[in-house]
Every structure is written in C-alpha cells, then in structure tokens.
Design a protein around this motif. Structure first.
Motif, PDB file in Angstrom:
ATOM      1  N   GLU A   1      17.703  56.624 -13.832  1.00  0.00           N
ATOM      2  CA  GLU A   1      17.351  56.733 -15.252  1.00  0.00           C
ATOM      3  C   GLU A   1      17.336  58.202 -15.691  1.00  0.00           C
TER       4      GLU A   1
ATOM      5  N   TYR B   1      20.936  59.464 -15.894  1.00  0.00           N
ATOM      6  CA  TYR B   1      21.565  58.922 -17.100  1.00  0.00           C
ATOM      7  C   TYR B   1      21.092  59.697 -18.331  1.00  0.00           C
TER       8      TYR B   1
ATOM      9  N   TYR C   1      24.837  52.644 -19.889  1.00  0.00           N
ATOM     10  CA  TYR C   1      23.546  52.379 -19.248  1.00  0.00           C
ATOM     11  C   TYR C   1      23.648  51.183 -18.307  1.00  0.00           C
TER      12      TYR C   1
ATOM     13  N   TRP D   1      25.744  52.222 -15.280  1.00  0.00           N
ATOM     14  CA  TRP D   1      25.503  53.583 -14.804  1.00  0.00           C
ATOM     15  C   TRP D   1      25.694  53.736 -13.300  1.00  0.00           C
TER      16      TRP D   1
END
Length: 175
Positions: free
Chosen positions: A6, A9, A46, A49
């Motif tokens: 996360e 990203y 997302y 990813w």
C-alpha cells in the motif's frame, strides 16, 4: 494489500499523478474526463498492484492502462455528450498574453486526430517516451508507432495555420 505494498502504491501514485493527469488531458481534451480516466487507471492499478510492481517497466504498464481506459471510454456512446460551457461568472483573460490561442489551436488539432494517432503523438511528444516505450505502452509494433506518429504529425501540421506551423517548427528546431 499488505501495508508495505500500500505504501509503495501510494508513493508511486503521488510521484506520477500530475503526469498521468496531463497525459489523460492531452488524450481527451477535457479536464473532467481526464480526472475520470486517471481515476479508472488508478483503480485498475490498485487492483493489479502486486502484478504491476513486479513488471520490468512499471511506467509503461501504467501508461498502457491509461491509454486503454481512454480508448474504452471513447467507445461508449455517452462519452460524446458535452455538458456545459464556460461558467457565466468566469473572469475574462487576455488570451494572447497567456499563450492560450496557440495552446487552443494545438489542442483543437490534436482532438481532430484519430484516437490511435492522438495516443501515439501524446505519448511520444508530450510524455517524451521513446518509440519502443510507446509501442510497449500501446501494445503494438514499433513500425505502427512510427507510421501513426508520422501521419499524426502531418495532420497536425496541416491543421495549423502557416504562421503557427512555422512557430512550432522553429521552437522544435531551437531557432
């Protein structure tokens, strides 16, 4: 998605968001549609990813997603509907002073190009991608990129008035 993924990203998107928006705007010519295209691109990014971050060239992969989202949107009938115009409360500006006339002429000529030529011209000359990187982003051959680029540039030159075409050539040549 794990916390470290996360974070990766988020850092990737933060570093490239303005460039993605500029590319989307150059493709579609409308800031609001560009926002939608970038949002769809970031959503797909997302979701994918883990796969994308392992790719050899993440930027090319993301460019490919962006262009595909633009092309997919162009196929939808509602995308041809234009809503609104200039707000009544918009302040008048001196267009010549801000270079808006030249930019508007270029954007109008760019919008007149077929979507394939427009995608190639935007990726090559506004995003400064190489021919190979453009081909990779569009998932096509290098020869296709070269021919689409040649046709697109010829159409842009023909669409611009002689004075504007001379200005564009002069600035490109460094004169």
């Amino acid at each position: 998605m794990r916390a470290d993924e996360e974070r990766e990203y988020t850092e990737y998107v933060a570093g490239r968001l303005s460039r993605l928006h500029r590319t989307a705007y150059m493709l579609c010519g409308d800031a609001h549609r560009a926002d939608d295209i970038v949002q769809a691109t970031l959503t797909a990014l997302y979701v994918q990813w883990r796969k994308v971050s392992a790719a050899h060239n993440v930027d090319a992969y993301v460019q490919s997603i962006l262009v595909r989202r633009y092309l997919d949107e162009r196929r939808l009938r509602w995308s041809r509907v234009r809503l609104g115009g200039v707000p009544a409360h918009a302040a008048p500006i001196d267009a010549a002073e801000h270079g808006i006339v030249e930019r508007d002429a270029l954007l109008t000529a760019l919008r007149a190009l077929p979507k394939g030529q427009r995608a190639v011209v935007v990726l090559r000359y506004f995003d400064d991608l190489t021919v190979e990187a453009t081909a990779e982003a569009l998932k096509c051959s290098v020869g296709n990129v070269k021919s689409q680029c040649s046709r697109g540039l010829a159409a842009l030159r023909a669409a611009l008035t002689p004075a504007e075409a001379g200005t564009a050539r002069g600035s490109r040549d460094g004169s």
